[in-house]
Design a protein around this motif. Sequence first.
Motif, PDB file in Angstrom:
ATOM      1  N   GLU A 126      21.231  93.142  36.189  1.00 59.98           N
ATOM      2  CA  GLU A 126      20.688  93.658  34.931  1.00 59.98           C
ATOM      3  C   GLU A 126      21.651  93.450  33.765  1.00 59.98           C
ATOM      4  O   GLU A 126      21.231  93.149  32.648  1.00 59.98           O
ATOM      5  CB  GLU A 126      20.344  95.141  35.078  1.00 59.98           C
ATOM      6  N   ALA A 127      22.951  93.576  34.036  1.00 56.77           N
ATOM      7  CA  ALA A 127      23.947  93.425  32.968  1.00 56.77           C
ATOM      8  C   ALA A 127      24.001  92.003  32.418  1.00 56.77           C
ATOM      9  O   ALA A 127      24.467  91.786  31.290  1.00 56.77           O
ATOM     10  CB  ALA A 127      25.324  93.837  33.480  1.00 56.77           C
ATOM     11  N   ASP A 128      23.541  91.031  33.206  1.00 57.51           N
ATOM     12  CA  ASP A 128      23.597  89.626  32.780  1.00 57.51           C
ATOM     13  C   ASP A 128      22.299  89.144  32.138  1.00 57.51           C
ATOM     14  O   ASP A 128      22.220  87.990  31.717  1.00 57.51           O
ATOM     15  CB  ASP A 128      23.923  88.729  33.982  1.00 57.51           C
ATOM     16  N   LYS A 129      21.314  89.989  32.081  1.00 58.21           N
ATOM     17  CA  LYS A 129      20.018  89.565  31.522  1.00 58.21           C
ATOM     18  C   LYS A 129      20.050  89.642  29.997  1.00 58.21           C
ATOM     19  O   LYS A 129      19.519  90.557  29.371  1.00 58.21           O
ATOM     20  CB  LYS A 129      18.887  90.414  32.098  1.00 58.21           C
ATOM     21  N   LYS A 130      20.715  88.639  29.411  1.00 54.66           N
ATOM     22  CA  LYS A 130      20.807  88.543  27.958  1.00 54.66           C
ATOM     23  C   LYS A 130      19.448  88.101  27.405  1.00 54.66           C
ATOM     24  O   LYS A 130      18.632  87.504  28.128  1.00 54.66           O
ATOM     25  CB  LYS A 130      21.878  87.514  27.574  1.00 54.66           C
ATOM     26  N   PRO A 131      19.174  88.367  26.141  1.00 53.47           N
ATOM     27  CA  PRO A 131      17.936  87.858  25.538  1.00 53.47           C
ATOM     28  C   PRO A 131      17.828  86.346  25.741  1.00 53.47           C
ATOM     29  O   PRO A 131      18.812  85.618  25.583  1.00 53.47           O
ATOM     30  CB  PRO A 131      18.096  88.214  24.059  1.00 53.47           C
ATOM     31  N   ILE A 132      16.636  85.893  26.093  1.00 57.38           N
ATOM     32  CA  ILE A 132      16.441  84.473  26.382  1.00 57.38           C
ATOM     33  C   ILE A 132      15.309  83.917  25.528  1.00 57.38           C
ATOM     34  O   ILE A 132      14.272  84.559  25.342  1.00 57.38           O
ATOM     35  CB  ILE A 132      16.169  84.244  27.890  1.00 57.38           C
ATOM     36  N   GLN A 133      15.545  82.710  24.982  1.00 59.26           N
ATOM     37  CA  GLN A 133      14.558  82.010  24.157  1.00 59.26           C
ATOM     38  C   GLN A 133      14.286  80.649  24.783  1.00 59.26           C
ATOM     39  O   GLN A 133      15.059  80.151  25.604  1.00 59.26           O
ATOM     40  CB  GLN A 133      15.077  81.839  22.715  1.00 59.26           C
ATOM     41  N   TRP A 134      13.181  80.034  24.348  1.00 58.39           N
ATOM     42  CA  TRP A 134      12.769  78.754  24.918  1.00 58.39           C
ATOM     43  C   TRP A 134      12.529  77.746  23.803  1.00 58.39           C
ATOM     44  O   TRP A 134      12.096  78.095  22.706  1.00 58.39           O
ATOM     45  CB  TRP A 134      11.507  78.920  25.756  1.00 58.39           C
ATOM     46  N   ALA A 135      12.826  76.493  24.094  1.00 62.72           N
ATOM     47  CA  ALA A 135      12.578  75.413  23.134  1.00 62.72           C
ATOM     48  C   ALA A 135      12.159  74.173  23.907  1.00 62.72           C
ATOM     49  O   ALA A 135      12.483  74.013  25.092  1.00 62.72           O
ATOM     50  CB  ALA A 135      13.825  75.129  22.297  1.00 62.72           C
ATOM     51  N   VAL A 152      17.882  79.706  17.887  1.00 64.96           N
ATOM     52  CA  VAL A 152      19.054  80.585  17.878  1.00 64.96           C
ATOM     53  C   VAL A 152      18.836  81.731  16.897  1.00 64.96           C
ATOM     54  O   VAL A 152      18.318  81.541  15.796  1.00 64.96           O
ATOM     55  CB  VAL A 152      20.311  79.775  17.496  1.00 64.96           C
ATOM     56  N   ARG A 153      19.250  82.909  17.276  1.00 65.98           N
ATOM     57  CA  ARG A 153      19.068  84.085  16.426  1.00 65.98           C
ATOM     58  C   ARG A 153      19.829  83.940  15.107  1.00 65.98           C
ATOM     59  O   ARG A 153      20.880  83.283  15.051  1.00 65.98           O
ATOM     60  CB  ARG A 153      19.541  85.345  17.145  1.00 65.98           C
ATOM     61  N   ASP A 154      19.329  84.532  14.077  1.00 60.61           N
ATOM     62  CA  ASP A 154      19.984  84.503  12.775  1.00 60.61           C
ATOM     63  C   ASP A 154      21.335  85.202  12.862  1.00 60.61           C
ATOM     64  O   ASP A 154      21.472  86.253  13.488  1.00 60.61           O
ATOM     65  CB  ASP A 154      19.114  85.191  11.715  1.00 60.61           C
ATOM     66  N   GLY A 155      22.311  84.601  12.232  1.00 54.87           N
ATOM     67  CA  GLY A 155      23.628  85.224  12.169  1.00 54.87           C
ATOM     68  C   GLY A 155      24.513  85.002  13.370  1.00 54.87           C
ATOM     69  O   GLY A 155      25.620  85.561  13.435  1.00 54.87           O
ATOM     70  N   ALA A 156      24.078  84.184  14.316  1.00 51.06           N
ATOM     71  CA  ALA A 156      24.925  83.898  15.480  1.00 51.06           C
ATOM     72  C   ALA A 156      26.199  83.182  15.022  1.00 51.06           C
ATOM     73  O   ALA A 156      26.117  82.160  14.339  1.00 51.06           O
ATOM     74  CB  ALA A 156      24.181  83.047  16.494  1.00 51.06           C
ATOM     75  N   PRO A 157      27.375  83.682  15.377  1.00 51.68           N
ATOM     76  CA  PRO A 157      28.623  83.058  14.922  1.00 51.68           C
ATOM     77  C   PRO A 157      28.928  81.711  15.563  1.00 51.68           C
ATOM     78  O   PRO A 157      29.622  80.886  14.982  1.00 51.68           O
ATOM     79  CB  PRO A 157      29.694  84.083  15.300  1.00 51.68           C
ATOM     80  N   LEU A 158      28.400  81.487  16.779  1.00 46.76           N
ATOM     81  CA  LEU A 158      28.787  80.286  17.514  1.00 46.76           C
ATOM     82  C   LEU A 158      27.691  79.899  18.498  1.00 46.76           C
ATOM     83  O   LEU A 158      27.028  80.768  19.069  1.00 46.76           O
ATOM     84  CB  LEU A 158      30.082  80.561  18.292  1.00 46.76           C
ATOM     85  N   VAL A 159      27.508  78.588  18.680  1.00 46.83           N
ATOM     86  CA  VAL A 159      26.633  78.100  19.749  1.00 46.83           C
ATOM     87  C   VAL A 159      27.466  77.272  20.718  1.00 46.83           C
ATOM     88  O   VAL A 159      28.407  76.579  20.325  1.00 46.83           O
ATOM     89  CB  VAL A 159      25.447  77.258  19.216  1.00 46.83           C
ATOM     90  N   ALA A 160      27.124  77.372  21.992  1.00 50.58           N
ATOM     91  CA  ALA A 160      27.763  76.571  23.036  1.00 50.58           C
ATOM     92  C   ALA A 160      26.677  75.714  23.667  1.00 50.58           C
ATOM     93  O   ALA A 160      25.793  76.232  24.359  1.00 50.58           O
ATOM     94  CB  ALA A 160      28.421  77.466  24.078  1.00 50.58           C
ATOM     95  N   ILE A 161      26.714  74.420  23.407  1.00 50.21           N
ATOM     96  CA  ILE A 161      25.681  73.497  23.870  1.00 50.21           C
ATOM     97  C   ILE A 161      26.141  72.891  25.195  1.00 50.21           C
ATOM     98  O   ILE A 161      27.242  72.338  25.294  1.00 50.21           O
ATOM     99  CB  ILE A 161      25.430  72.401  22.828  1.00 50.21           C
ATOM    100  N   HIS A 162      25.281  72.977  26.203  1.00 49.17           N
ATOM    101  CA  HIS A 162      25.720  72.597  27.542  1.00 49.17           C
ATOM    102  C   HIS A 162      24.658  71.799  28.275  1.00 49.17           C
ATOM    103  O   HIS A 162      23.470  72.132  28.253  1.00 49.17           O
ATOM    104  CB  HIS A 162      26.043  73.850  28.351  1.00 49.17           C
ATOM    105  N   ASP A 163      25.097  70.734  28.949  1.00 49.02           N
ATOM    106  CA  ASP A 163      24.228  69.950  29.828  1.00 49.02           C
ATOM    107  C   ASP A 163      24.080  70.699  31.155  1.00 49.02           C
ATOM    108  O   ASP A 163      25.078  70.932  31.839  1.00 49.02           O
ATOM    109  CB  ASP A 163      24.824  68.567  30.103  1.00 49.02           C
ATOM    110  N   THR A 164      22.864  71.032  31.528  1.00 49.34           N
ATOM    111  CA  THR A 164      22.672  71.761  32.783  1.00 49.34           C
ATOM    112  C   THR A 164      22.867  70.871  34.004  1.00 49.34           C
ATOM    113  O   THR A 164      22.798  71.361  35.136  1.00 49.34           O
ATOM    114  CB  THR A 164      21.282  72.415  32.843  1.00 49.34           C
ATOM    115  N   ALA A 165      23.128  69.579  33.794  1.00 47.99           N
ATOM    116  CA  ALA A 165      23.479  68.704  34.907  1.00 47.99           C
ATOM    117  C   ALA A 165      24.969  68.807  35.242  1.00 47.99           C
ATOM    118  O   ALA A 165      25.480  68.041  36.055  1.00 47.99           O
ATOM    119  CB  ALA A 165      23.118  67.254  34.584  1.00 47.99           C
TER     120      ALA A 165
END
Length: 286
Positions: A126-135, A152-165
């Motif tokens: 439960e502690a790891d269930k962060k809000p999730i969005q889809w694109a 991405v939510r408004d005001g997010a200070p940083l994004v981490a873009i990652h290849d799921t491979a």
Amino acid sequence: IPQQSAPALWLAASVAAAIGALWGWFAPAPRPAELDPYSHGISMMAVSSEQAVVPDGSVTAILLAGGVGKRMGAAIPKQYLELNGQAIATYSLRMFAAMPQVGELVVVCNPDWKYIFEDAYNALPEADKKPIQWALPGDERQDSVYNGLQAVRDGAPLVAIHDTARPCTKPSDAAKCMSDAMAVGAAVLGVPVKPTIKEVGADGLVEKTLQRAKLWEVQTPQCIKPELLREGFELVKKENLEVTDDVSIIEAMGLPVIITAGSYSNLKITTPDDLTIAQRFIETGE
């Protein structure tokens, strides 16, 4: 020096030389973070992330899972193949969800495969269930990143873009990359290249040998402040640029990008051989 002590000195020197030679053969190779950063053209800031604190919940992880993976030759996209009993893409979901720095997840995937992530998300603590969005994914990688950025939510200070491979990414490496990006604006995980790289012309002739000490193989995550990335996409659209990775957009703006020393185990699964290697890394915890 007395003449009678010379043989003893010679013997001691020979033993020391032999020990040194053996150590050269059997000593473990340095990990990337232990390499001298100055010998690879970066500052200590790229290796040590002590200068920037990443607040809990401040990062949005954009997980790219829209690729087809033609080189794998599988019936389904490579990121959905099983690795040690779970889909490759779900390793990234679990890792970022467990990081305290991450406050939001954005999954970029074909709707046909959304259930893979939903099942993995529902199984999280439960502690790891962060809000999730889809694109939705785009035609090219940069299009998928752009679509993910819109979620991405408004005001997010940083994004981490990652290849799921890349299922073997270490949370500690990702955290260092986030910290560097928070300080500089953009950072990317990478490792110094090992082989010699030559630039070859269309005729097959070698044109020059590149300086290996300056060459790094980049990985993901690639961490960027969203306002910079949005501005960069405006430039990409205006100049009709094609970029193969995310920080190239920041480079095109003439802004700095820091290399964060990562791990060689953070491989991208592209071929069947990569699956075997990744399985070994996961089983051994390397």
